[in-house]
Design an enzyme around this catalytic site. Structure first.
Site, PDB file in Angstrom:
ATOM      1  N   TYR A   1      51.907  17.686  18.658  1.00  0.00           N
ATOM      2  CA  TYR A   1      51.487  16.087  18.910  1.00  0.00           C
ATOM      3  C   TYR A   1      52.193  15.517  19.846  1.00  0.00           C
ATOM      4  O   TYR A   1      51.889  15.097  20.743  1.00  0.00           O
ATOM      5  CB  TYR A   1      51.227  15.469  17.266  1.00  0.00           C
ATOM      6  CG  TYR A   1      50.789  14.218  17.635  1.00  0.00           C
ATOM      7  CD1 TYR A   1      49.311  14.173  17.657  1.00  0.00           C
ATOM      8  CD2 TYR A   1      51.217  13.046  17.769  1.00  0.00           C
ATOM      9  CE1 TYR A   1      48.777  12.724  17.982  1.00  0.00           C
ATOM     10  CE2 TYR A   1      50.744  11.874  17.848  1.00  0.00           C
ATOM     11  CZ  TYR A   1      49.517  11.739  17.876  1.00  0.00           C
ATOM     12  OH  TYR A   1      48.765  10.381  17.947  1.00  0.00           O
TER      13      TYR A   1
ATOM     14  N   LYS B   1      51.288  14.390  23.634  1.00  0.00           N
ATOM     15  CA  LYS B   1      51.240  12.966  24.027  1.00  0.00           C
ATOM     16  C   LYS B   1      52.095  12.565  24.984  1.00  0.00           C
ATOM     17  O   LYS B   1      51.973  11.773  26.000  1.00  0.00           O
ATOM     18  CB  LYS B   1      51.702  11.948  22.531  1.00  0.00           C
ATOM     19  CG  LYS B   1      50.339  12.201  21.840  1.00  0.00           C
ATOM     20  CD  LYS B   1      49.001  11.828  22.218  1.00  0.00           C
ATOM     21  CE  LYS B   1      47.823  11.750  21.081  1.00  0.00           C
ATOM     22  NZ  LYS B   1      46.675  11.037  21.680  1.00  0.00           N
TER      23      LYS B   1
ATOM     24  N   THR C   1      43.607   4.782  10.034  1.00  0.00           N
ATOM     25  CA  THR C   1      42.559   5.591  10.321  1.00  0.00           C
ATOM     26  C   THR C   1      42.671   6.876   9.549  1.00  0.00           C
ATOM     27  O   THR C   1      43.781   7.169   8.809  1.00  0.00           O
ATOM     28  CB  THR C   1      42.530   6.075  11.862  1.00  0.00           C
ATOM     29  OG1 THR C   1      43.785   6.795  12.201  1.00  0.00           O
ATOM     30  CG2 THR C   1      42.315   4.663  12.643  1.00  0.00           C
TER      31      THR C   1
ATOM     32  N   ASN D   1      39.966   8.912  24.136  1.00  0.00           N
ATOM     33  CA  ASN D   1      40.917   8.713  22.799  1.00  0.00           C
ATOM     34  C   ASN D   1      40.880   9.699  21.887  1.00  0.00           C
ATOM     35  O   ASN D   1      41.605   9.711  21.024  1.00  0.00           O
ATOM     36  CB  ASN D   1      39.946   7.379  22.284  1.00  0.00           C
ATOM     37  CG  ASN D   1      40.076   7.033  20.701  1.00  0.00           C
ATOM     38  OD1 ASN D   1      41.069   6.502  20.367  1.00  0.00           O
ATOM     39  ND2 ASN D   1      39.292   7.751  19.982  1.00  0.00           N
TER      40      ASN D   1
HETATM   41  N1  NAP Z   1      46.081   6.285  13.890  1.00  0.00           N
HETATM   42  C1  NAP Z   1      47.236   6.181  14.357  1.00  0.00           C
HETATM   43  O1  NAP Z   1      48.065   5.819  13.797  1.00  0.00           O
HETATM   44  C2  NAP Z   1      47.633   6.795  15.829  1.00  0.00           C
HETATM   45  C3  NAP Z   1      48.833   6.374  16.210  1.00  0.00           C
HETATM   46  C4  NAP Z   1      49.214   6.928  17.643  1.00  0.00           C
HETATM   47  C5  NAP Z   1      48.236   7.408  18.576  1.00  0.00           C
HETATM   48  N2  NAP Z   1      46.827   7.504  17.888  1.00  0.00           N
HETATM   49  C6  NAP Z   1      45.987   8.002  18.880  1.00  0.00           C
HETATM   50  O2  NAP Z   1      44.678   7.463  18.682  1.00  0.00           O
HETATM   51  C7  NAP Z   1      43.470   8.087  18.950  1.00  0.00           C
HETATM   52  C8  NAP Z   1      42.560   7.940  18.068  1.00  0.00           C
HETATM   53  O3  NAP Z   1      43.140   8.387  16.650  1.00  0.00           O
HETATM   54  P1  NAP Z   1      42.440   7.928  15.119  1.00  0.00           P
HETATM   55  O4  NAP Z   1      43.714   7.492  14.544  1.00  0.00           O
HETATM   56  O5  NAP Z   1      41.304   6.979  15.469  1.00  0.00           O
HETATM   57  O6  NAP Z   1      42.110   9.400  14.694  1.00  0.00           O
HETATM   58  P2  NAP Z   1      40.701   9.943  13.839  1.00  0.00           P
HETATM   59  O7  NAP Z   1      40.497   8.848  13.069  1.00  0.00           O
HETATM   60  O8  NAP Z   1      41.152  11.340  13.275  1.00  0.00           O
HETATM   61  O9  NAP Z   1      39.672   9.923  14.852  1.00  0.00           O
HETATM   62  C9  NAP Z   1      39.646  11.053  15.986  1.00  0.00           C
HETATM   63  C10 NAP Z   1      38.600  10.899  16.932  1.00  0.00           C
HETATM   64  O10 NAP Z   1      38.897  12.084  17.907  1.00  0.00           O
HETATM   65  C11 NAP Z   1      37.707  13.029  17.668  1.00  0.00           C
HETATM   66  N3  NAP Z   1      38.013  14.380  18.052  1.00  0.00           N
HETATM   67  C12 NAP Z   1      39.079  14.786  17.004  1.00  0.00           C
HETATM   68  N4  NAP Z   1      38.873  16.281  17.170  1.00  0.00           N
HETATM   69  C13 NAP Z   1      38.061  16.479  18.235  1.00  0.00           C
HETATM   70  C14 NAP Z   1      37.708  17.638  18.878  1.00  0.00           C
HETATM   71  N5  NAP Z   1      38.189  19.166  18.604  1.00  0.00           N
HETATM   72  N6  NAP Z   1      36.641  17.449  19.865  1.00  0.00           N
HETATM   73  C15 NAP Z   1      36.137  16.378  20.052  1.00  0.00           C
HETATM   74  N7  NAP Z   1      36.442  15.128  19.394  1.00  0.00           N
HETATM   75  C16 NAP Z   1      37.510  15.333  18.555  1.00  0.00           C
HETATM   76  C17 NAP Z   1      37.146  12.502  16.434  1.00  0.00           C
HETATM   77  O11 NAP Z   1      35.542  12.855  16.350  1.00  0.00           O
HETATM   78  P3  NAP Z   1      34.837  14.102  15.582  1.00  0.00           P
HETATM   79  O12 NAP Z   1      35.541  14.433  14.356  1.00  0.00           O
HETATM   80  O13 NAP Z   1      33.444  13.525  15.163  1.00  0.00           O
HETATM   81  O14 NAP Z   1      34.861  15.073  16.628  1.00  0.00           O
HETATM   82  C18 NAP Z   1      37.311  11.135  16.222  1.00  0.00           C
HETATM   83  O15 NAP Z   1      36.317  10.502  16.768  1.00  0.00           O
HETATM   84  C19 NAP Z   1      44.283   9.463  19.187  1.00  0.00           C
HETATM   85  O16 NAP Z   1      44.407  10.084  20.510  1.00  0.00           O
HETATM   86  C20 NAP Z   1      45.416   9.439  18.383  1.00  0.00           C
HETATM   87  O17 NAP Z   1      46.375  10.491  18.687  1.00  0.00           O
HETATM   88  C21 NAP Z   1      46.725   7.090  16.637  1.00  0.00           C
END
Ligand code: NAP
Length: 244
Positions: free
Chosen positions: A147, A151, A182, A80
């Site tokens: 990105y 993906k 988020t 994730n």
């Molecule tokens: N939010 C959306 O609208 C959306 C839409 C489509 C897809 N997604 C996908 O959903 C997933 C979760 O996204 P989110 O929106 O929850 O993002 P988020 O709130 O920014 O959280 C990202 C997570 O990834 C971890 N992470 C980021 N960089 C990292 C690194 N260098 N090493 C290890 N861990 C890392 C972060 O933990 P730490 O900072 O503690 O490392 C955090 O737990 C992602 O794959 C994103 O691409 C999100």
């Protein structure tokens, strides 16, 4: 009680934190959470490992320690963790950030998927790999070249792995979570409109309350992984189904 195992990256916040909370309520699950941040929750079901996926040498050295052995009835890997990265047009991208973005969004989940399949190939259990992709995998967005392309690549990697495992106990999913409220969305709204012409649309989603909550998306991912036989295709989008 026979145990189940969840290995979850990006468990520290956003969607991953909501997935973590969903699985902490399932008594049979042991959970390994991997992010840079350690939450320090008082819950014996959770083991946390701090790894920065921006640096793949660290992940490579720890890979063999990440997959506990055991007589699990079910093992799940959810890749994730992800990063939107620097929002800039091709021609203005910084090389170091390109590498970091590819490491986090593509190579880290590829390493983990490969190691998970190797670790559990002989385990007689339900075995699922869920790689979190994005609608952006199939929709070019200006400013999001790294990105969108990472993906798209993880979605294809997942499809190939699924094809190789047609006759095994492994199931593979590449799941788009929709637009989720988020920190990643917050980061997107901070972009420069010159680099990201679609920014107003994303600001309007937030203003109109159109973003999904991480909890609602986590509930759908949990449903999908529990009822995997209802979902035949590798590529899934949580917006395509409702919870019963
Ligand atoms: N939010 C959306 O609208 C959306 C839409 C489509 C897809 N997604 C996908 O959903 C997933 C979760 O996204 P989110 O929106 O929850 O993002 P988020 O709130 O920014 O959280 C990202 C997570 O990834 C971890 N992470 C980021 N960089 C990292 C690194 N260098 N090493 C290890 N861990 C890392 C972060 O933990 P730490 O900072 O503690 O490392 C955090 O737990 C992602 O794959 C994103 O691409 C999100």
């Amino acid at each position: 009680m026979q145990k189940s195992l969840l290995i979850l990256t990006g468990h520290s916040k956003g969607l991953g934190r909501a997935i973590l909370d969903t699985y902490l309520k399932k008594d049979e699950f042991e959970i390994v959470g991997i992010s840079r941040t350690i939450l320090g929750l008082e819950d014996s079901k959770l083991s946390e490992i701090s790894i920065d996926f921006g640096d793949l040498d660290v992940l490579e050295n720890k890979l063999s320690d990440l997959f506990p052995a055991g007589d699990f009835k079910e093992v799940i890997l959810i890749n994730n963790a992800g990063w939107i990265g620097e929002i800039k047009a091709v021609g203005s991208l910084q090389v170091r950030m390109m590498r970091e973005n590819v490491n986090i969004n593509l190579l880290a989940p590829m390493y983990l998927t490969n190691a998970f399949v190797a670790a559990y190939k002989d385990l007689d259990a339900k075995k699922i790999i869920c790689n979190i992709s994005s609608g952006a995998a199939s929709k070019p967005m200006e400013g999001w070249s790294k990105y969108c392309s990472t993906k798209a690549a993880i979605a294809m990697f997942t499809k190939v792995a699924a094809k190789e495992n047609t006759n095994s106990q492994f199931r593979f999913f590449s799941v788009a979570p929709g637009i989720v409220d988020t920190e990643m969305q917050h980061e997107i709204r901070l972009a420069d409109g010159l680099d990201f012409p679609e920014i107003e649309r994303f600001k309007t989603y937030k203003e109109n309350g159109d973003l999904s909550t991480p909890e609602s998306v986590a509930a759908k991912i949990s449903y999908l992984l529990q009822n995997e036989n209802e979902f035949k295709e590798v590529i899934q989008d949580v917006r395509d189904f409702d919870l019963p």
